[in-house]
Write an enzyme that holds these catalytic residues in place. Structure first.
Site: not given
Ligand code: GLV
Length: 324
Positions: A155-156, A178, A236-237, A267, A285
């Site tokens: 995605g972005r 996709t 980082t998700s 967390e 985070h």
């Molecule tokens: C941070 O984790 C966000 O989802 O913006």
């Protein structure tokens, strides 16, 4: 009577100012997370809520919010909100996509570079006084140049990571339900492959999918086992996309060389096994944590909330079907 907006926790003040133009703002100007009883009490009166990923917006809570029209999340991820329950009650949910893409991609690259070049480990080594001389193999890491980066979710943010990785001359694979339009895939020099092949071939695997039931433990025992020996995992998700205990075992067994993690399953608790390992870089985070980006996330959340309460279309509805 003006509509009432409850802001659950401290935000950048520009967001409060936007809301104060048209609404009564009940602002909890504190870093403390509101407990469920406080949330219940506040939501009894609220027409809108501006919340954060630390707030659990459950079906039970929504059932006790008779006037609520909008839940505006200050984040792109919204797995803390029961969107189905909100939709069933005609409550609009909004989030803040787009504005944090570049900052989160930057931090992803920071983690990739940190694990590849052992930056935090090297800094710890110097600060604790271990540095006695220059040695030929002192804290030697690996190059990014020519290595394969596997991007899970294109995605972005995945695309912004691919753009950066090009600058490091990495080969880019990606998995996604996709494929990208061919022109974009070519521009990013990114090849669409099944997840298993990506795991087998990548030197670095980075995760950029949203958290939902279907992505819970997407990277579990089996996936870690097929990863290239000596590879690195970057996340980082959301923490629960990775089976954290299985990751600790894979790192302990040296199946992986290391990991760079900005998010965790529970967390702010971090698995003791991760804390004990030197070859992992652990961050609290902070993927989107630049002053400009976090300010924009707050103001966008305020704008989304305000739009719904004024009967306008918000920029970022998560459940657009609710809007008539
Ligand atoms: C941070 O984790 C966000 O989802 O913006």
């Amino acid at each position: 009577m003006k509509p009432r907006v409850f802001v659950t926790r401290k935000v950048y003040p520009q967001a409060v100012a936007i809301l104060q133009e048209d609404f009564i703002v009940d602002y909890r100007d504190t870093y403390e997370v509101a407990d469920p009883d406080t949330l219940k009490r506040k939501l009894l009166l609220a027409d809108g809520i501006v919340c954060q990923l630390t707030d659990s917006i459950t079906a039970e809570l929504l059932a006790l919010a008779p006037k609520l029209k909008v839940v505006s999340q200050v984040a792109v991820g919204y797995d803390n909100i029961d969107v189905d329950a909100a939709t069933a009650r005609g409550i609009v949910v909004t989030n803040t996509p787009g504005v944090l893409t570049e900052s989160t991609a930057d931090l992803t690259l920071a983690l990739i570079l940190s694990v590849a070049r052992r930056v935090p480990e090297a800094e710890r080594y110097l600060r604790c006084g271990s540095w006695k001389r220059w040695d030929i193999d002192l804290l030697a890491g690996i190059d990014l140049n020519g290595k394969t980066l596997g991007i899970v979710g294109m995605g972005r943010i995945g695309q912004a990571v691919a753009r950066r990785a090009q600058g490091f001359s990495m080969r880019i694979l990606y998995s996604a339900p996709t494929p990208l339009p061919p022109a974009l895939g070519d521009e990013l020099r990114a090849q669409h492959v099944p997840l298993r092949m990506l795991l087998q071939q990548s030197d670095f695997v980075t995760l950029h999918v949203p958290y939902r039931e279907s992505t819970h433990h997407l990277i579990g025992v089996d996936e870690l086992a097929v990863m290239k020996r000596g590879a690195f995992l970057i996340n980082t998700s959301r923490g629960s996309i990775v089976h954290e205990a299985a990751l600790v075992a894979a790192l302990e067994e040296k199946m992986l060389s290391g990991a760079g993690l900005d998010v965790f399953e529970h967390e702010p608790k971090v698995h003791q096994g991760l804390l004990a390992l030197d070859n992992v870089v652990l961050l609290p985070h902070i993927g989107s944590a630049t002053i400009a980006t976090r300010t924009r996330m707050c103001t966008l959340a305020a704008e989304n909330c305000a739009a719904v309460l004024k009967g306008e279309r918000p920029k970022n509805p998560v459940n657009p079907g609710v809007l008539r």
